[in-house]
Design a protein around this motif. Structure first.
Motif, mmCIF file in Angstrom:
data_model
loop_
_atom_site.group_PDB
_atom_site.id
_atom_site.type_symbol
_atom_site.label_atom_id
_atom_site.label_comp_id
_atom_site.label_asym_id
_atom_site.label_seq_id
_atom_site.Cartn_x
_atom_site.Cartn_y
_atom_site.Cartn_z
ATOM 1 N N PRO A 30 -15.759 8.325 3.269
ATOM 2 C CA PRO A 30 -17.221 8.105 2.876
ATOM 3 C C PRO A 30 -17.460 6.662 2.953
ATOM 4 C CG PRO A 30 -16.309 9.717 1.495
ATOM 5 C CD PRO A 30 -15.170 9.106 2.191
ATOM 6 N N GLY A 31 -18.390 6.120 3.670
ATOM 7 C CA GLY A 31 -18.759 4.736 3.808
ATOM 8 C C GLY A 31 -18.166 4.053 4.673
ATOM 9 N N VAL A 32 -17.413 4.494 5.413
ATOM 10 C CA VAL A 32 -16.364 3.664 6.376
ATOM 11 C C VAL A 32 -16.638 3.985 7.741
ATOM 12 C CG1 VAL A 32 -13.979 2.657 6.917
ATOM 13 C CG2 VAL A 32 -14.721 3.126 4.419
ATOM 14 N N PRO A 33 -17.024 3.308 8.674
ATOM 15 C CA PRO A 33 -17.056 3.558 9.993
ATOM 16 C C PRO A 33 -15.807 4.541 10.522
ATOM 17 C CG PRO A 33 -17.772 1.498 9.975
ATOM 18 C CD PRO A 33 -17.182 1.862 8.612
ATOM 19 N N SER A 34 -16.055 5.371 11.585
ATOM 20 C CA SER A 34 -14.991 6.135 12.275
ATOM 21 C C SER A 34 -14.316 4.898 13.077
ATOM 22 C CB SER A 34 -15.449 6.879 13.208
ATOM 23 O OG SER A 34 -16.132 8.103 12.501
ATOM 24 N N VAL A 35 -12.924 5.389 13.171
ATOM 25 C CA VAL A 35 -11.655 4.479 13.993
ATOM 26 C C VAL A 35 -12.341 4.468 15.372
ATOM 27 C CG1 VAL A 35 -9.659 4.144 14.585
ATOM 28 C CG2 VAL A 35 -10.210 5.014 12.555
ATOM 29 N N VAL A 36 -12.417 3.377 16.122
ATOM 30 C CA VAL A 36 -12.665 3.137 17.566
ATOM 31 C C VAL A 36 -12.056 3.868 18.341
ATOM 32 C CG1 VAL A 36 -12.828 1.458 19.593
ATOM 33 C CG2 VAL A 36 -13.445 0.512 17.193
ATOM 34 N N GLY A 37 -12.548 4.944 19.039
ATOM 35 C CA GLY A 37 -11.894 5.645 19.965
ATOM 36 C C GLY A 37 -11.826 7.017 19.368
ATOM 37 N N GLY A 38 -12.336 7.482 18.218
ATOM 38 C CA GLY A 38 -13.017 8.568 17.659
ATOM 39 C C GLY A 38 -11.517 9.270 17.167
ATOM 40 N N ASN A 39 -10.411 8.641 16.817
ATOM 41 C CA ASN A 39 -9.300 9.461 16.489
ATOM 42 C C ASN A 39 -9.345 9.960 15.001
ATOM 43 O OD1 ASN A 39 -8.649 7.057 15.124
ATOM 44 N ND2 ASN A 39 -6.607 6.765 16.314
ATOM 45 N N ASN A 40 -10.698 10.299 14.575
ATOM 46 C CA ASN A 40 -10.605 10.799 13.095
ATOM 47 C C ASN A 40 -10.790 12.454 13.241
ATOM 48 O OD1 ASN A 40 -10.359 8.632 11.477
ATOM 49 N ND2 ASN A 40 -12.410 8.132 11.796
ATOM 50 N N HIS A 41 -10.839 12.996 14.356
ATOM 51 C CA HIS A 41 -11.178 14.603 14.446
ATOM 52 C C HIS A 41 -10.045 14.936 15.771
ATOM 53 C CE1 HIS A 41 -14.630 14.414 12.249
ATOM 54 N NE2 HIS A 41 -14.981 13.300 12.888
ATOM 55 N N GLY A 42 -9.077 15.865 15.455
ATOM 56 C CA GLY A 42 -8.105 16.456 16.818
ATOM 57 C C GLY A 42 -6.901 17.263 15.866
ATOM 58 N N ALA A 43 -6.075 16.955 16.974
ATOM 59 C CA ALA A 43 -4.555 17.657 16.468
ATOM 60 C C ALA A 43 -3.754 17.008 15.643
ATOM 61 C CB ALA A 43 -4.111 18.304 17.827
#
Length: 166
Positions: A30-43
């Motif tokens: 919360p309050g921190v942007p997603s990691v560049v490349g979007g690797n906060n969602h997946g396997a």
């Protein structure tokens, strides 16, 4: 009952069955942007069926993507339907993942082949079983912040592949 030394050594050898779980994880701080490349969602790959803060708040997530060929690392699902938490992807007709230089590498699991897993050369490398029964919602402390982990198991796989658990 006699046990041979060879049988005991084979059972304990590192090349013995390296069964693993594949789960879908959404990781948010919360309050921190997603990691560049979007690797906060997946396997993610893990050894035990349960997810814990200590093991997974910094796990390697192989991001959702439309292309995991060649050097493209991530996970691709077909048909790729986005659904509500905690499942995020359903159905799991084809799940292809490429972990790059990390283990297990590039493999595809096919529903129409009984969830068998194959490498890029078409060799069967494991047998997976669809298992959506492990659901997790965790709020994990992390150096003054909290990391929210949310998701569910996708597959339990029996394989001799070595898997890197980050």
């Amino acid at each position: 009952m006699k046990f041979s030394i060879i049988a005991i050594a084979a059972a304990a050898a590192p090349g013995a069955m390296a069964d693993f779980w594949i789960s879908y994880m959404s990781r948010e701080v919360p309050g921190v942007p997603s990691v560049v490349g979007g690797n906060n969602h997946g396997a993610i790959f893990h050894k035990e069926p349960e997810i814990s803060c200590d093991q997974h708040k910094k796990s390697m997530i192989y991001s959702d993507t439309d292309d995991v060929s060649g050097k493209h690392v991530g996970m691709r699902t077909v048909p790729g339907n986005r659904v509500a938490s905690p499942y995020f992807r359903d159905p799991l007709d084809i799940v292809e993942f490429n972990t790059g230089a990390g283990k297990p590498g590039h493999h595809t699991i096919y529903k129409d082949r009984g969830f068998a897993m194959f490498d890029v050369d078409g060799r069967q490398t494991g047998q997976c079983y669809e298992n959506r029964s492990k659901v997790f919602y965790l709020r994990c402390p992390d150096g003054g912040n909290f990391v929210n982990l949310e998701g569910s198991s996708m597959f339990f796989c029996e394989s001799e592949l070595n898997v890197t658990y980050n």
